[in-house]
Motif scaffolding. Structure first.
Motif, PDB file in Angstrom:
ATOM      1  N   SER A  44      -9.558  37.280  50.453  1.00 25.88           N
ATOM      2  CA  SER A  44     -10.156  38.601  50.654  1.00 25.88           C
ATOM      3  C   SER A  44     -10.295  39.286  49.300  1.00 25.88           C
ATOM      4  O   SER A  44      -9.755  38.821  48.285  1.00 25.88           O
ATOM      5  N   THR A  45     -11.026  40.382  49.299  1.00 21.63           N
ATOM      6  CA  THR A  45     -11.144  41.182  48.086  1.00 21.63           C
ATOM      7  C   THR A  45      -9.806  41.831  47.783  1.00 21.63           C
ATOM      8  O   THR A  45      -8.952  41.971  48.655  1.00 21.63           O
ATOM      9  N   HIS A  98      -9.689  49.321  51.671  1.00 23.17           N
ATOM     10  CA  HIS A  98      -9.350  48.168  52.491  1.00 23.17           C
ATOM     11  C   HIS A  98      -9.784  46.860  51.825  1.00 23.17           C
ATOM     12  O   HIS A  98     -10.885  46.762  51.299  1.00 23.17           O
ATOM     13  N   ASP A  99      -8.889  45.864  51.867  1.00 24.67           N
ATOM     14  CA  ASP A  99      -9.291  44.517  51.486  1.00 24.67           C
ATOM     15  C   ASP A  99     -10.286  43.990  52.519  1.00 24.67           C
ATOM     16  O   ASP A  99     -10.123  44.225  53.714  1.00 24.67           O
ATOM     17  N   GLU A 100     -11.289  43.268  52.059  1.00 29.09           N
ATOM     18  CA  GLU A 100     -12.298  42.726  52.958  1.00 29.09           C
ATOM     19  C   GLU A 100     -12.296  41.200  52.874  1.00 29.09           C
ATOM     20  O   GLU A 100     -12.297  40.639  51.774  1.00 29.09           O
ATOM     21  N   SER A 105      -5.585  40.917  61.132  1.00 28.57           N
ATOM     22  CA  SER A 105      -7.017  41.020  60.823  1.00 28.57           C
ATOM     23  C   SER A 105      -7.730  39.697  61.064  1.00 28.57           C
ATOM     24  O   SER A 105      -8.925  39.685  61.395  1.00 28.57           O
ATOM     25  N   SER A 107     -12.813  34.580  57.383  1.00 22.82           N
ATOM     26  CA  SER A 107     -13.271  34.371  56.001  1.00 22.82           C
ATOM     27  C   SER A 107     -14.262  33.205  55.913  1.00 22.82           C
ATOM     28  O   SER A 107     -14.228  32.396  54.981  1.00 22.82           O
ATOM     29  N   ASP A 113     -11.154  39.265  63.213  1.00 20.27           N
ATOM     30  CA  ASP A 113     -12.348  38.578  62.708  1.00 20.27           C
ATOM     31  C   ASP A 113     -12.761  37.441  63.651  1.00 20.27           C
ATOM     32  O   ASP A 113     -13.951  37.238  63.915  1.00 20.27           O
TER      33      ASP A 113
END
Length: 278
Positions: A130-131, A138-140, A96, A108, A100
């Motif tokens: 991340s969250t 989903h983690d963001e 991820s 991030s 990004d």
């Protein structure tokens, strides 16, 4: 014992003494789905590898372990008040973070140099929180400023310091064994004395990307000792599954299960230098 919670991989129980019994199952997850079937011995491998790493990191950060559990896949641990942030450190660009970067030139909120590729080594390790999403969501990725808003400046800085210190120590030890630690996710929480403490698992193939150093080649997906093999199969034409479809992934074929188990075993044995005994 009282059953408290079941996550994607772990089941949590409370003992009569107020301790927690954490049991790692053989379940495996990818893209926020729990897949079928599980990977034989996976829970025991993760637990035993975590115990080994907790010992290597004891001078970096305290941990929640009280004692090994009654089974090789379980541990007795102190209850923690968990931080509502996923603490991630990256030394290389993949997953991820790569997506990004390709979209924003940053991960991030951390700006990165232009021209990086899949598998590129970063100028220095970065903290990319991340969250912490519930199962099925989903983690963001979030910028450091959002972490400050969530937990305060002092705690946010301590989360970053500990996460990067764990990554640095882990990467040094892995490198000595011919393995690149590309990234890792850790869980931190406060103990009864208000001390930030390392919990859950640490530096396992479920929470980290491990690559064979002698096969590292930026510009492509790297061979790995983690569940990237499962992710790659799920997104291949062989699986027939569309990640964007919202449908449940297909069952893992036996050859994927067996090869994944071998990767977990090899990660354990190369890192610890000892055979896995179950």
């Amino acid at each position: 014992m009282k059953h408290l919670h079941s996550g994607k991989v772990r089941d949590l129980y409370q003992t009569d003494e107020g301790l927690l019994l954490m049991v790692a199952s053989d379940r495996i997850s990818a893209f926020d789905y729990v897949l079928e079937p599980g990977i034989p011995d996976k829970g025991a491998i993760l637990t035993q590898l975590s115990l080994w790493w907790f010992d290597q990191l004891k001078d970096v950060v305290p941990n929640h372990i009280v004692a090994p559990g009654p089974e090789s896949r379980s541990v007795l641990c102190k209850p923690l008040k968990m931080v509502a942030v996923e603490c991630v450190a990256r030394g290389y660009l993949a997953g991820s973070g790569l997506a990004d970067y390709r979209r924003d030139g940053a991960v991030s909120g951390v700006a990165l140099p232009p021209g990086l590729e899949d598998g590129s080594r970063l100028p220095e390790p970065i903290f990319t929180p991340s969250t912490k999403a519930p199962v099925g969501q989903h983690d963001e990725p979030i910028p450091f400023e959002r972490v400050v808003d969530e937990v305060g400046q002092e705690t946010a800085e301590e989360l970053r310091r500990i996460t990067l210190a764990v990554y640095t120590r882990g990467a040094e030890i892995a490198r000595e064994r011919g393995i690149i630690l590309a990234d890792t996710k850790i869980e931190l929480g406060w103990d009864d004395d208000g001390v930030l403490t390392l919990g859950d698992e640490v530096l396992t193939p479920d929470s980290s990307r491990f690559w064979p150093a002698d096969e590292w080649q930026p510009g492509r997906s790297q061979p790995s000792f983690d569940k990237q093999f499962v992710r790659d199969w799920l997104t291949s034409s062989e699986s027939g599954w569309d990640k964007a479809s919202g449908t449940v992934p297909p069952r893992l074929p036996q050859h994927v299960v067996e090869r994944t188990r071998q990767r977990y075993l090899e990660a354990y044995e190369r890192i610890t230098g000892a055979p896995f005994s179950g």
